[in-house]
Design an enzyme around this catalytic site. Sequence first.
Site, PDB file in Angstrom:
ATOM      1  N   CYS A   2      68.745  -5.659  25.810  1.00 18.59           N
ATOM      2  CA  CYS A   2      69.522  -6.488  25.735  1.00 18.59           C
ATOM      3  C   CYS A   2      69.272  -7.232  26.966  1.00 18.59           C
ATOM      4  O   CYS A   2      69.302  -6.989  28.286  1.00 18.59           O
ATOM      5  CB  CYS A   2      71.038  -6.896  24.384  1.00 18.59           C
ATOM      6  SG  CYS A   2      71.790  -8.863  25.372  1.00 18.59           S
ATOM      7  N   CYS A  16      77.220  -7.829  30.062  1.00 15.29           N
ATOM      8  CA  CYS A  16      78.435  -7.019  29.439  1.00 15.29           C
ATOM      9  C   CYS A  16      78.981  -6.208  29.392  1.00 15.29           C
ATOM     10  O   CYS A  16      78.069  -4.974  29.400  1.00 15.29           O
ATOM     11  CB  CYS A  16      78.277  -7.496  27.821  1.00 15.29           C
ATOM     12  SG  CYS A  16      77.751  -9.392  27.495  1.00 15.29           S
ATOM     13  N   CYS A  33      79.164  -3.249  26.736  1.00 15.12           N
ATOM     14  CA  CYS A  33      78.188  -2.811  25.784  1.00 15.12           C
ATOM     15  C   CYS A  33      77.057  -1.987  25.828  1.00 15.12           C
ATOM     16  O   CYS A  33      76.514  -1.992  26.762  1.00 15.12           O
ATOM     17  CB  CYS A  33      77.336  -4.481  25.964  1.00 15.12           C
ATOM     18  SG  CYS A  33      76.172  -4.659  23.995  1.00 15.12           S
ATOM     19  N   CYS A  67      77.532  -8.269   7.565  1.00 16.58           N
ATOM     20  CA  CYS A  67      76.978  -9.705   8.692  1.00 16.58           C
ATOM     21  C   CYS A  67      75.910  -8.432   9.421  1.00 16.58           C
ATOM     22  O   CYS A  67      75.492  -7.566  10.137  1.00 16.58           O
ATOM     23  CB  CYS A  67      78.486  -9.008   9.564  1.00 16.58           C
ATOM     24  SG  CYS A  67      78.075 -10.153  11.215  1.00 16.58           S
ATOM     25  N   CYS A 100      76.683 -13.581   7.613  1.00 19.41           N
ATOM     26  CA  CYS A 100      76.888 -13.466   8.840  1.00 19.41           C
ATOM     27  C   CYS A 100      76.403 -13.386   9.279  1.00 19.41           C
ATOM     28  O   CYS A 100      75.429 -12.490   9.437  1.00 19.41           O
ATOM     29  CB  CYS A 100      78.550 -13.358   8.634  1.00 19.41           C
ATOM     30  SG  CYS A 100      79.055 -13.167  10.706  1.00 19.41           S
ATOM     31  N   CYS A 140      83.213 -17.207  13.222  1.00 17.13           N
ATOM     32  CA  CYS A 140      83.949 -15.993  13.040  1.00 17.13           C
ATOM     33  C   CYS A 140      84.214 -15.977  14.891  1.00 17.13           C
ATOM     34  O   CYS A 140      83.243 -15.470  15.716  1.00 17.13           O
ATOM     35  CB  CYS A 140      83.304 -14.762  12.877  1.00 17.13           C
ATOM     36  SG  CYS A 140      83.632 -13.237  13.046  1.00 17.13           S
ATOM     37  N   ARG A 179      90.780  -9.797  12.145  1.00 13.20           N
ATOM     38  CA  ARG A 179      89.872  -8.810  10.926  1.00 13.20           C
ATOM     39  C   ARG A 179      89.886  -7.580  12.071  1.00 13.20           C
ATOM     40  O   ARG A 179      89.616  -7.798  13.641  1.00 13.20           O
ATOM     41  CB  ARG A 179      88.262  -9.321  10.951  1.00 13.20           C
ATOM     42  CG  ARG A 179      87.571  -7.398  10.713  1.00 13.20           C
ATOM     43  CD  ARG A 179      85.977  -7.944  10.497  1.00 13.20           C
ATOM     44  NE  ARG A 179      86.073  -8.103  10.053  1.00 13.20           N
ATOM     45  CZ  ARG A 179      85.211  -9.949   9.888  1.00 13.20           C
ATOM     46  NH1 ARG A 179      84.300  -9.862  11.021  1.00 13.20           N
ATOM     47  NH2 ARG A 179      85.610 -10.889   8.891  1.00 13.20           N
TER      48      ARG A 179
HETATM   49  N1  SAM Z   1      74.793 -10.416  21.771  1.00 19.61           N
HETATM   50  C1  SAM Z   1      75.418 -11.414  21.033  1.00 19.61           C
HETATM   51  C2  SAM Z   1      76.602 -11.795  21.986  1.00 19.61           C
HETATM   52  O1  SAM Z   1      76.834 -11.163  22.095  1.00 19.61           O
HETATM   53  O2  SAM Z   1      76.982 -12.397  20.715  1.00 19.61           O
HETATM   54  C3  SAM Z   1      76.253 -10.465  19.406  1.00 19.61           C
HETATM   55  C4  SAM Z   1      76.273  -8.702  19.628  1.00 19.61           C
HETATM   56  S1  SAM Z   1      77.304  -8.274  19.915  1.00 19.61           S
HETATM   57  C5  SAM Z   1      77.396  -6.844  20.071  1.00 19.61           C
HETATM   58  C6  SAM Z   1      78.692  -8.905  19.223  1.00 19.61           C
HETATM   59  C7  SAM Z   1      80.247  -8.887  19.893  1.00 19.61           C
HETATM   60  O3  SAM Z   1      80.233  -7.113  19.815  1.00 19.61           O
HETATM   61  C8  SAM Z   1      80.530  -9.061  21.621  1.00 19.61           C
HETATM   62  O4  SAM Z   1      80.607 -10.330  21.406  1.00 19.61           O
HETATM   63  C9  SAM Z   1      81.277  -7.563  21.102  1.00 19.61           C
HETATM   64  O5  SAM Z   1      82.926  -8.625  21.406  1.00 19.61           O
HETATM   65  C10 SAM Z   1      81.485  -6.929  20.343  1.00 19.61           C
HETATM   66  N2  SAM Z   1      81.293  -5.831  20.906  1.00 19.61           N
HETATM   67  C11 SAM Z   1      79.838  -5.447  21.650  1.00 19.61           C
HETATM   68  N3  SAM Z   1      80.422  -4.256  23.047  1.00 19.61           N
HETATM   69  C12 SAM Z   1      81.656  -3.089  22.213  1.00 19.61           C
HETATM   70  C13 SAM Z   1      82.302  -2.058  22.107  1.00 19.61           C
HETATM   71  N4  SAM Z   1      81.434  -1.227  23.095  1.00 19.61           N
HETATM   72  N5  SAM Z   1      83.588  -2.548  22.133  1.00 19.61           N
HETATM   73  C14 SAM Z   1      83.614  -3.139  21.463  1.00 19.61           C
HETATM   74  N6  SAM Z   1      83.530  -4.415  20.673  1.00 19.61           N
HETATM   75  C15 SAM Z   1      81.544  -4.704  21.819  1.00 19.61           C
HETATM   76  C1  DTB Z   2      82.501  -7.982  16.335  1.00 17.61           C
HETATM   77  O1  DTB Z   2      83.503  -9.360  16.701  1.00 17.61           O
HETATM   78  N1  DTB Z   2      82.523  -6.718  16.043  1.00 17.61           N
HETATM   79  C2  DTB Z   2      81.126  -6.111  15.689  1.00 17.61           C
HETATM   80  C3  DTB Z   2      80.335  -7.576  15.286  1.00 17.61           C
HETATM   81  N2  DTB Z   2      81.683  -8.515  15.743  1.00 17.61           N
HETATM   82  C4  DTB Z   2      79.408  -7.720  15.622  1.00 17.61           C
HETATM   83  C5  DTB Z   2      80.601  -5.731  16.852  1.00 17.61           C
HETATM   84  C6  DTB Z   2      81.200  -4.326  17.255  1.00 17.61           C
HETATM   85  C7  DTB Z   2      80.977  -3.284  18.317  1.00 17.61           C
HETATM   86  C8  DTB Z   2      80.740  -2.579  18.613  1.00 17.61           C
HETATM   87  C9  DTB Z   2      79.774  -1.046  19.758  1.00 17.61           C
HETATM   88  C10 DTB Z   2      78.499  -0.893  18.667  1.00 17.61           C
HETATM   89  O2  DTB Z   2      78.822  -0.959  17.822  1.00 17.61           O
HETATM   90  O3  DTB Z   2      77.572  -1.707  19.391  1.00 17.61           O
HETATM   91 FE1  SF4 Z   3      73.649  -8.150  24.856  1.00 18.13          FE
HETATM   92 FE2  SF4 Z   3      75.277  -6.486  23.694  1.00 18.13          FE
HETATM   93 FE3  SF4 Z   3      75.937  -8.692  25.821  1.00 18.13          FE
HETATM   94 FE4  SF4 Z   3      75.670  -9.234  23.087  1.00 18.13          FE
HETATM   95  S1  SF4 Z   3      77.380  -8.290  23.475  1.00 18.13           S
HETATM   96  S2  SF4 Z   3      74.688 -10.038  24.811  1.00 18.13           S
HETATM   97  S3  SF4 Z   3      74.049  -7.775  22.389  1.00 18.13           S
HETATM   98  S4  SF4 Z   3      74.737  -7.191  26.501  1.00 18.13           S
END
Ligand code: SAM
Ligand code: DTB
Ligand code: SF4
Length: 339
Positions: free
Chosen positions: A75, A79, A82, A119, A150, A210, A286
């Site tokens: 990506c 963030c 992430c 989802c 979703c 959501c 959730r």
């Molecule tokens: N890329 C898209 C976005 O950022 O909206 C969709 C996928 S992103 C992985 C979805 C959500 O996963 C993020 O908004 C965040 O709330 C959650 N997420 C990602 N990494 C995480 C982590 N290490 N711990 C908890 N939640 C996480």
């Molecule tokens: C949300 O709020 N939590 C989920 C889902 N929406 C997409 C993702 C959590 C991701 C946790 C770290 C990972 O496995 O990437």
């Molecule tokens: Fe990309 Fe992860 Fe940020 Fe979603 S949360 S925009 S997958 S870096």
Amino acid sequence: MLDEPTSILSPGQRTREPAGDGHPRSPRWTPDDVLGLFELPFADLLFRAQQVHRAHHDANAVQLSTLLSIKTGGCSEDCGYCPQAARYHTGVDNEAMLGLGAVLDAARAAKDAGATRFCMGAAWRGPKERDLAPVLDMVRGVKALGLETCCTLGMLKDGQAEALAEAGLDYYNHNLDTSAGFYGEIVTTRGHGDRLDTLGRVRGAGIHVCCGGIVGMGESRRERAALIAELASLDPPPESVPINHLVQVEGTPLHAKLHGERAIDPLEFVRTIAAARISMPSSMVRLSAGRRELGEAVQALCFLAGANSVFYGDRLLVTGNPDVEADRALFEKLGLEPA
Ligand code: SAM
Ligand code: DTB
Ligand code: SF4
């Protein structure tokens, strides 16, 4: 933005202004209102959360959603939490998008295991036009299996939300993630306002929202309260509110900053769930990422605080989740019935 002064009455007790369509508006919650909830004695907070929960939901039911990463890694965003951002060295590779067959196999397995919603997540800033067509096929296919659908694909452009709605998308997950004030500490490649823009597009297309956030990223209690107040003040509030506990992944900036140690006490996480329940009575709250790390006793407190949905299945997107057997045993212990 918040046009009501802070009142000694909770927003639920205040007179609501009718919206233009004659329906009452959802009450506005200020950060101070929500901070007041966080500061209640723990037992008072949980009692209030239970009262609200029981007035609006079956207290012993839990809704199960299963996640699948349909496009993992690589990506472009930054963030700080992430593991899928290309710029961090987390061991997650940039993979190709899954094919329709693999997605439908996973959806069938999720349904057989008891999930009611599937989802599909993609590690994108937002879908490119050529990416959307295969996702629309996935939505149609999953819907045809009798599951709620979703997607979480990042920011949407003109027409994309409508195309997803047309394909049968029930929910779009797009988190505010943290308060507007703290957002810039966590993400710099987009702004909090961009998130609100996509949420408006999702609502406008008639897709259920959501939207939640992550706690334990080094934010203050006031910032947690501001996030909950902002979610509760969306009009209407999101139908589904995922509250994630940060999963610290080695290689991410937040892991480096927090040294892999918890930034909040688990009971503060429970308080966040209770504040979400009280301020968003009709929403599904959730209990999302971080369940493995929280353990059973804290999860039980989260259900008592009004959480009524979880991600179900051995994986979240790239990190682990309690396995199905462990969840079944936990639900049995607590007398929770899958909704
Ligand atoms: N890329 C898209 C976005 O950022 O909206 C969709 C996928 S992103 C992985 C979805 C959500 O996963 C993020 O908004 C965040 O709330 C959650 N997420 C990602 N990494 C995480 C982590 N290490 N711990 C908890 N939640 C996480
Ligand atoms: C949300 O709020 N939590 C989920 C889902 N929406 C997409 C993702 C959590 C991701 C946790 C770290 C990972 O496995 O990437
Ligand atoms: Fe990309 Fe992860 Fe940020 Fe979603 S949360 S925009 S997958 S870096």
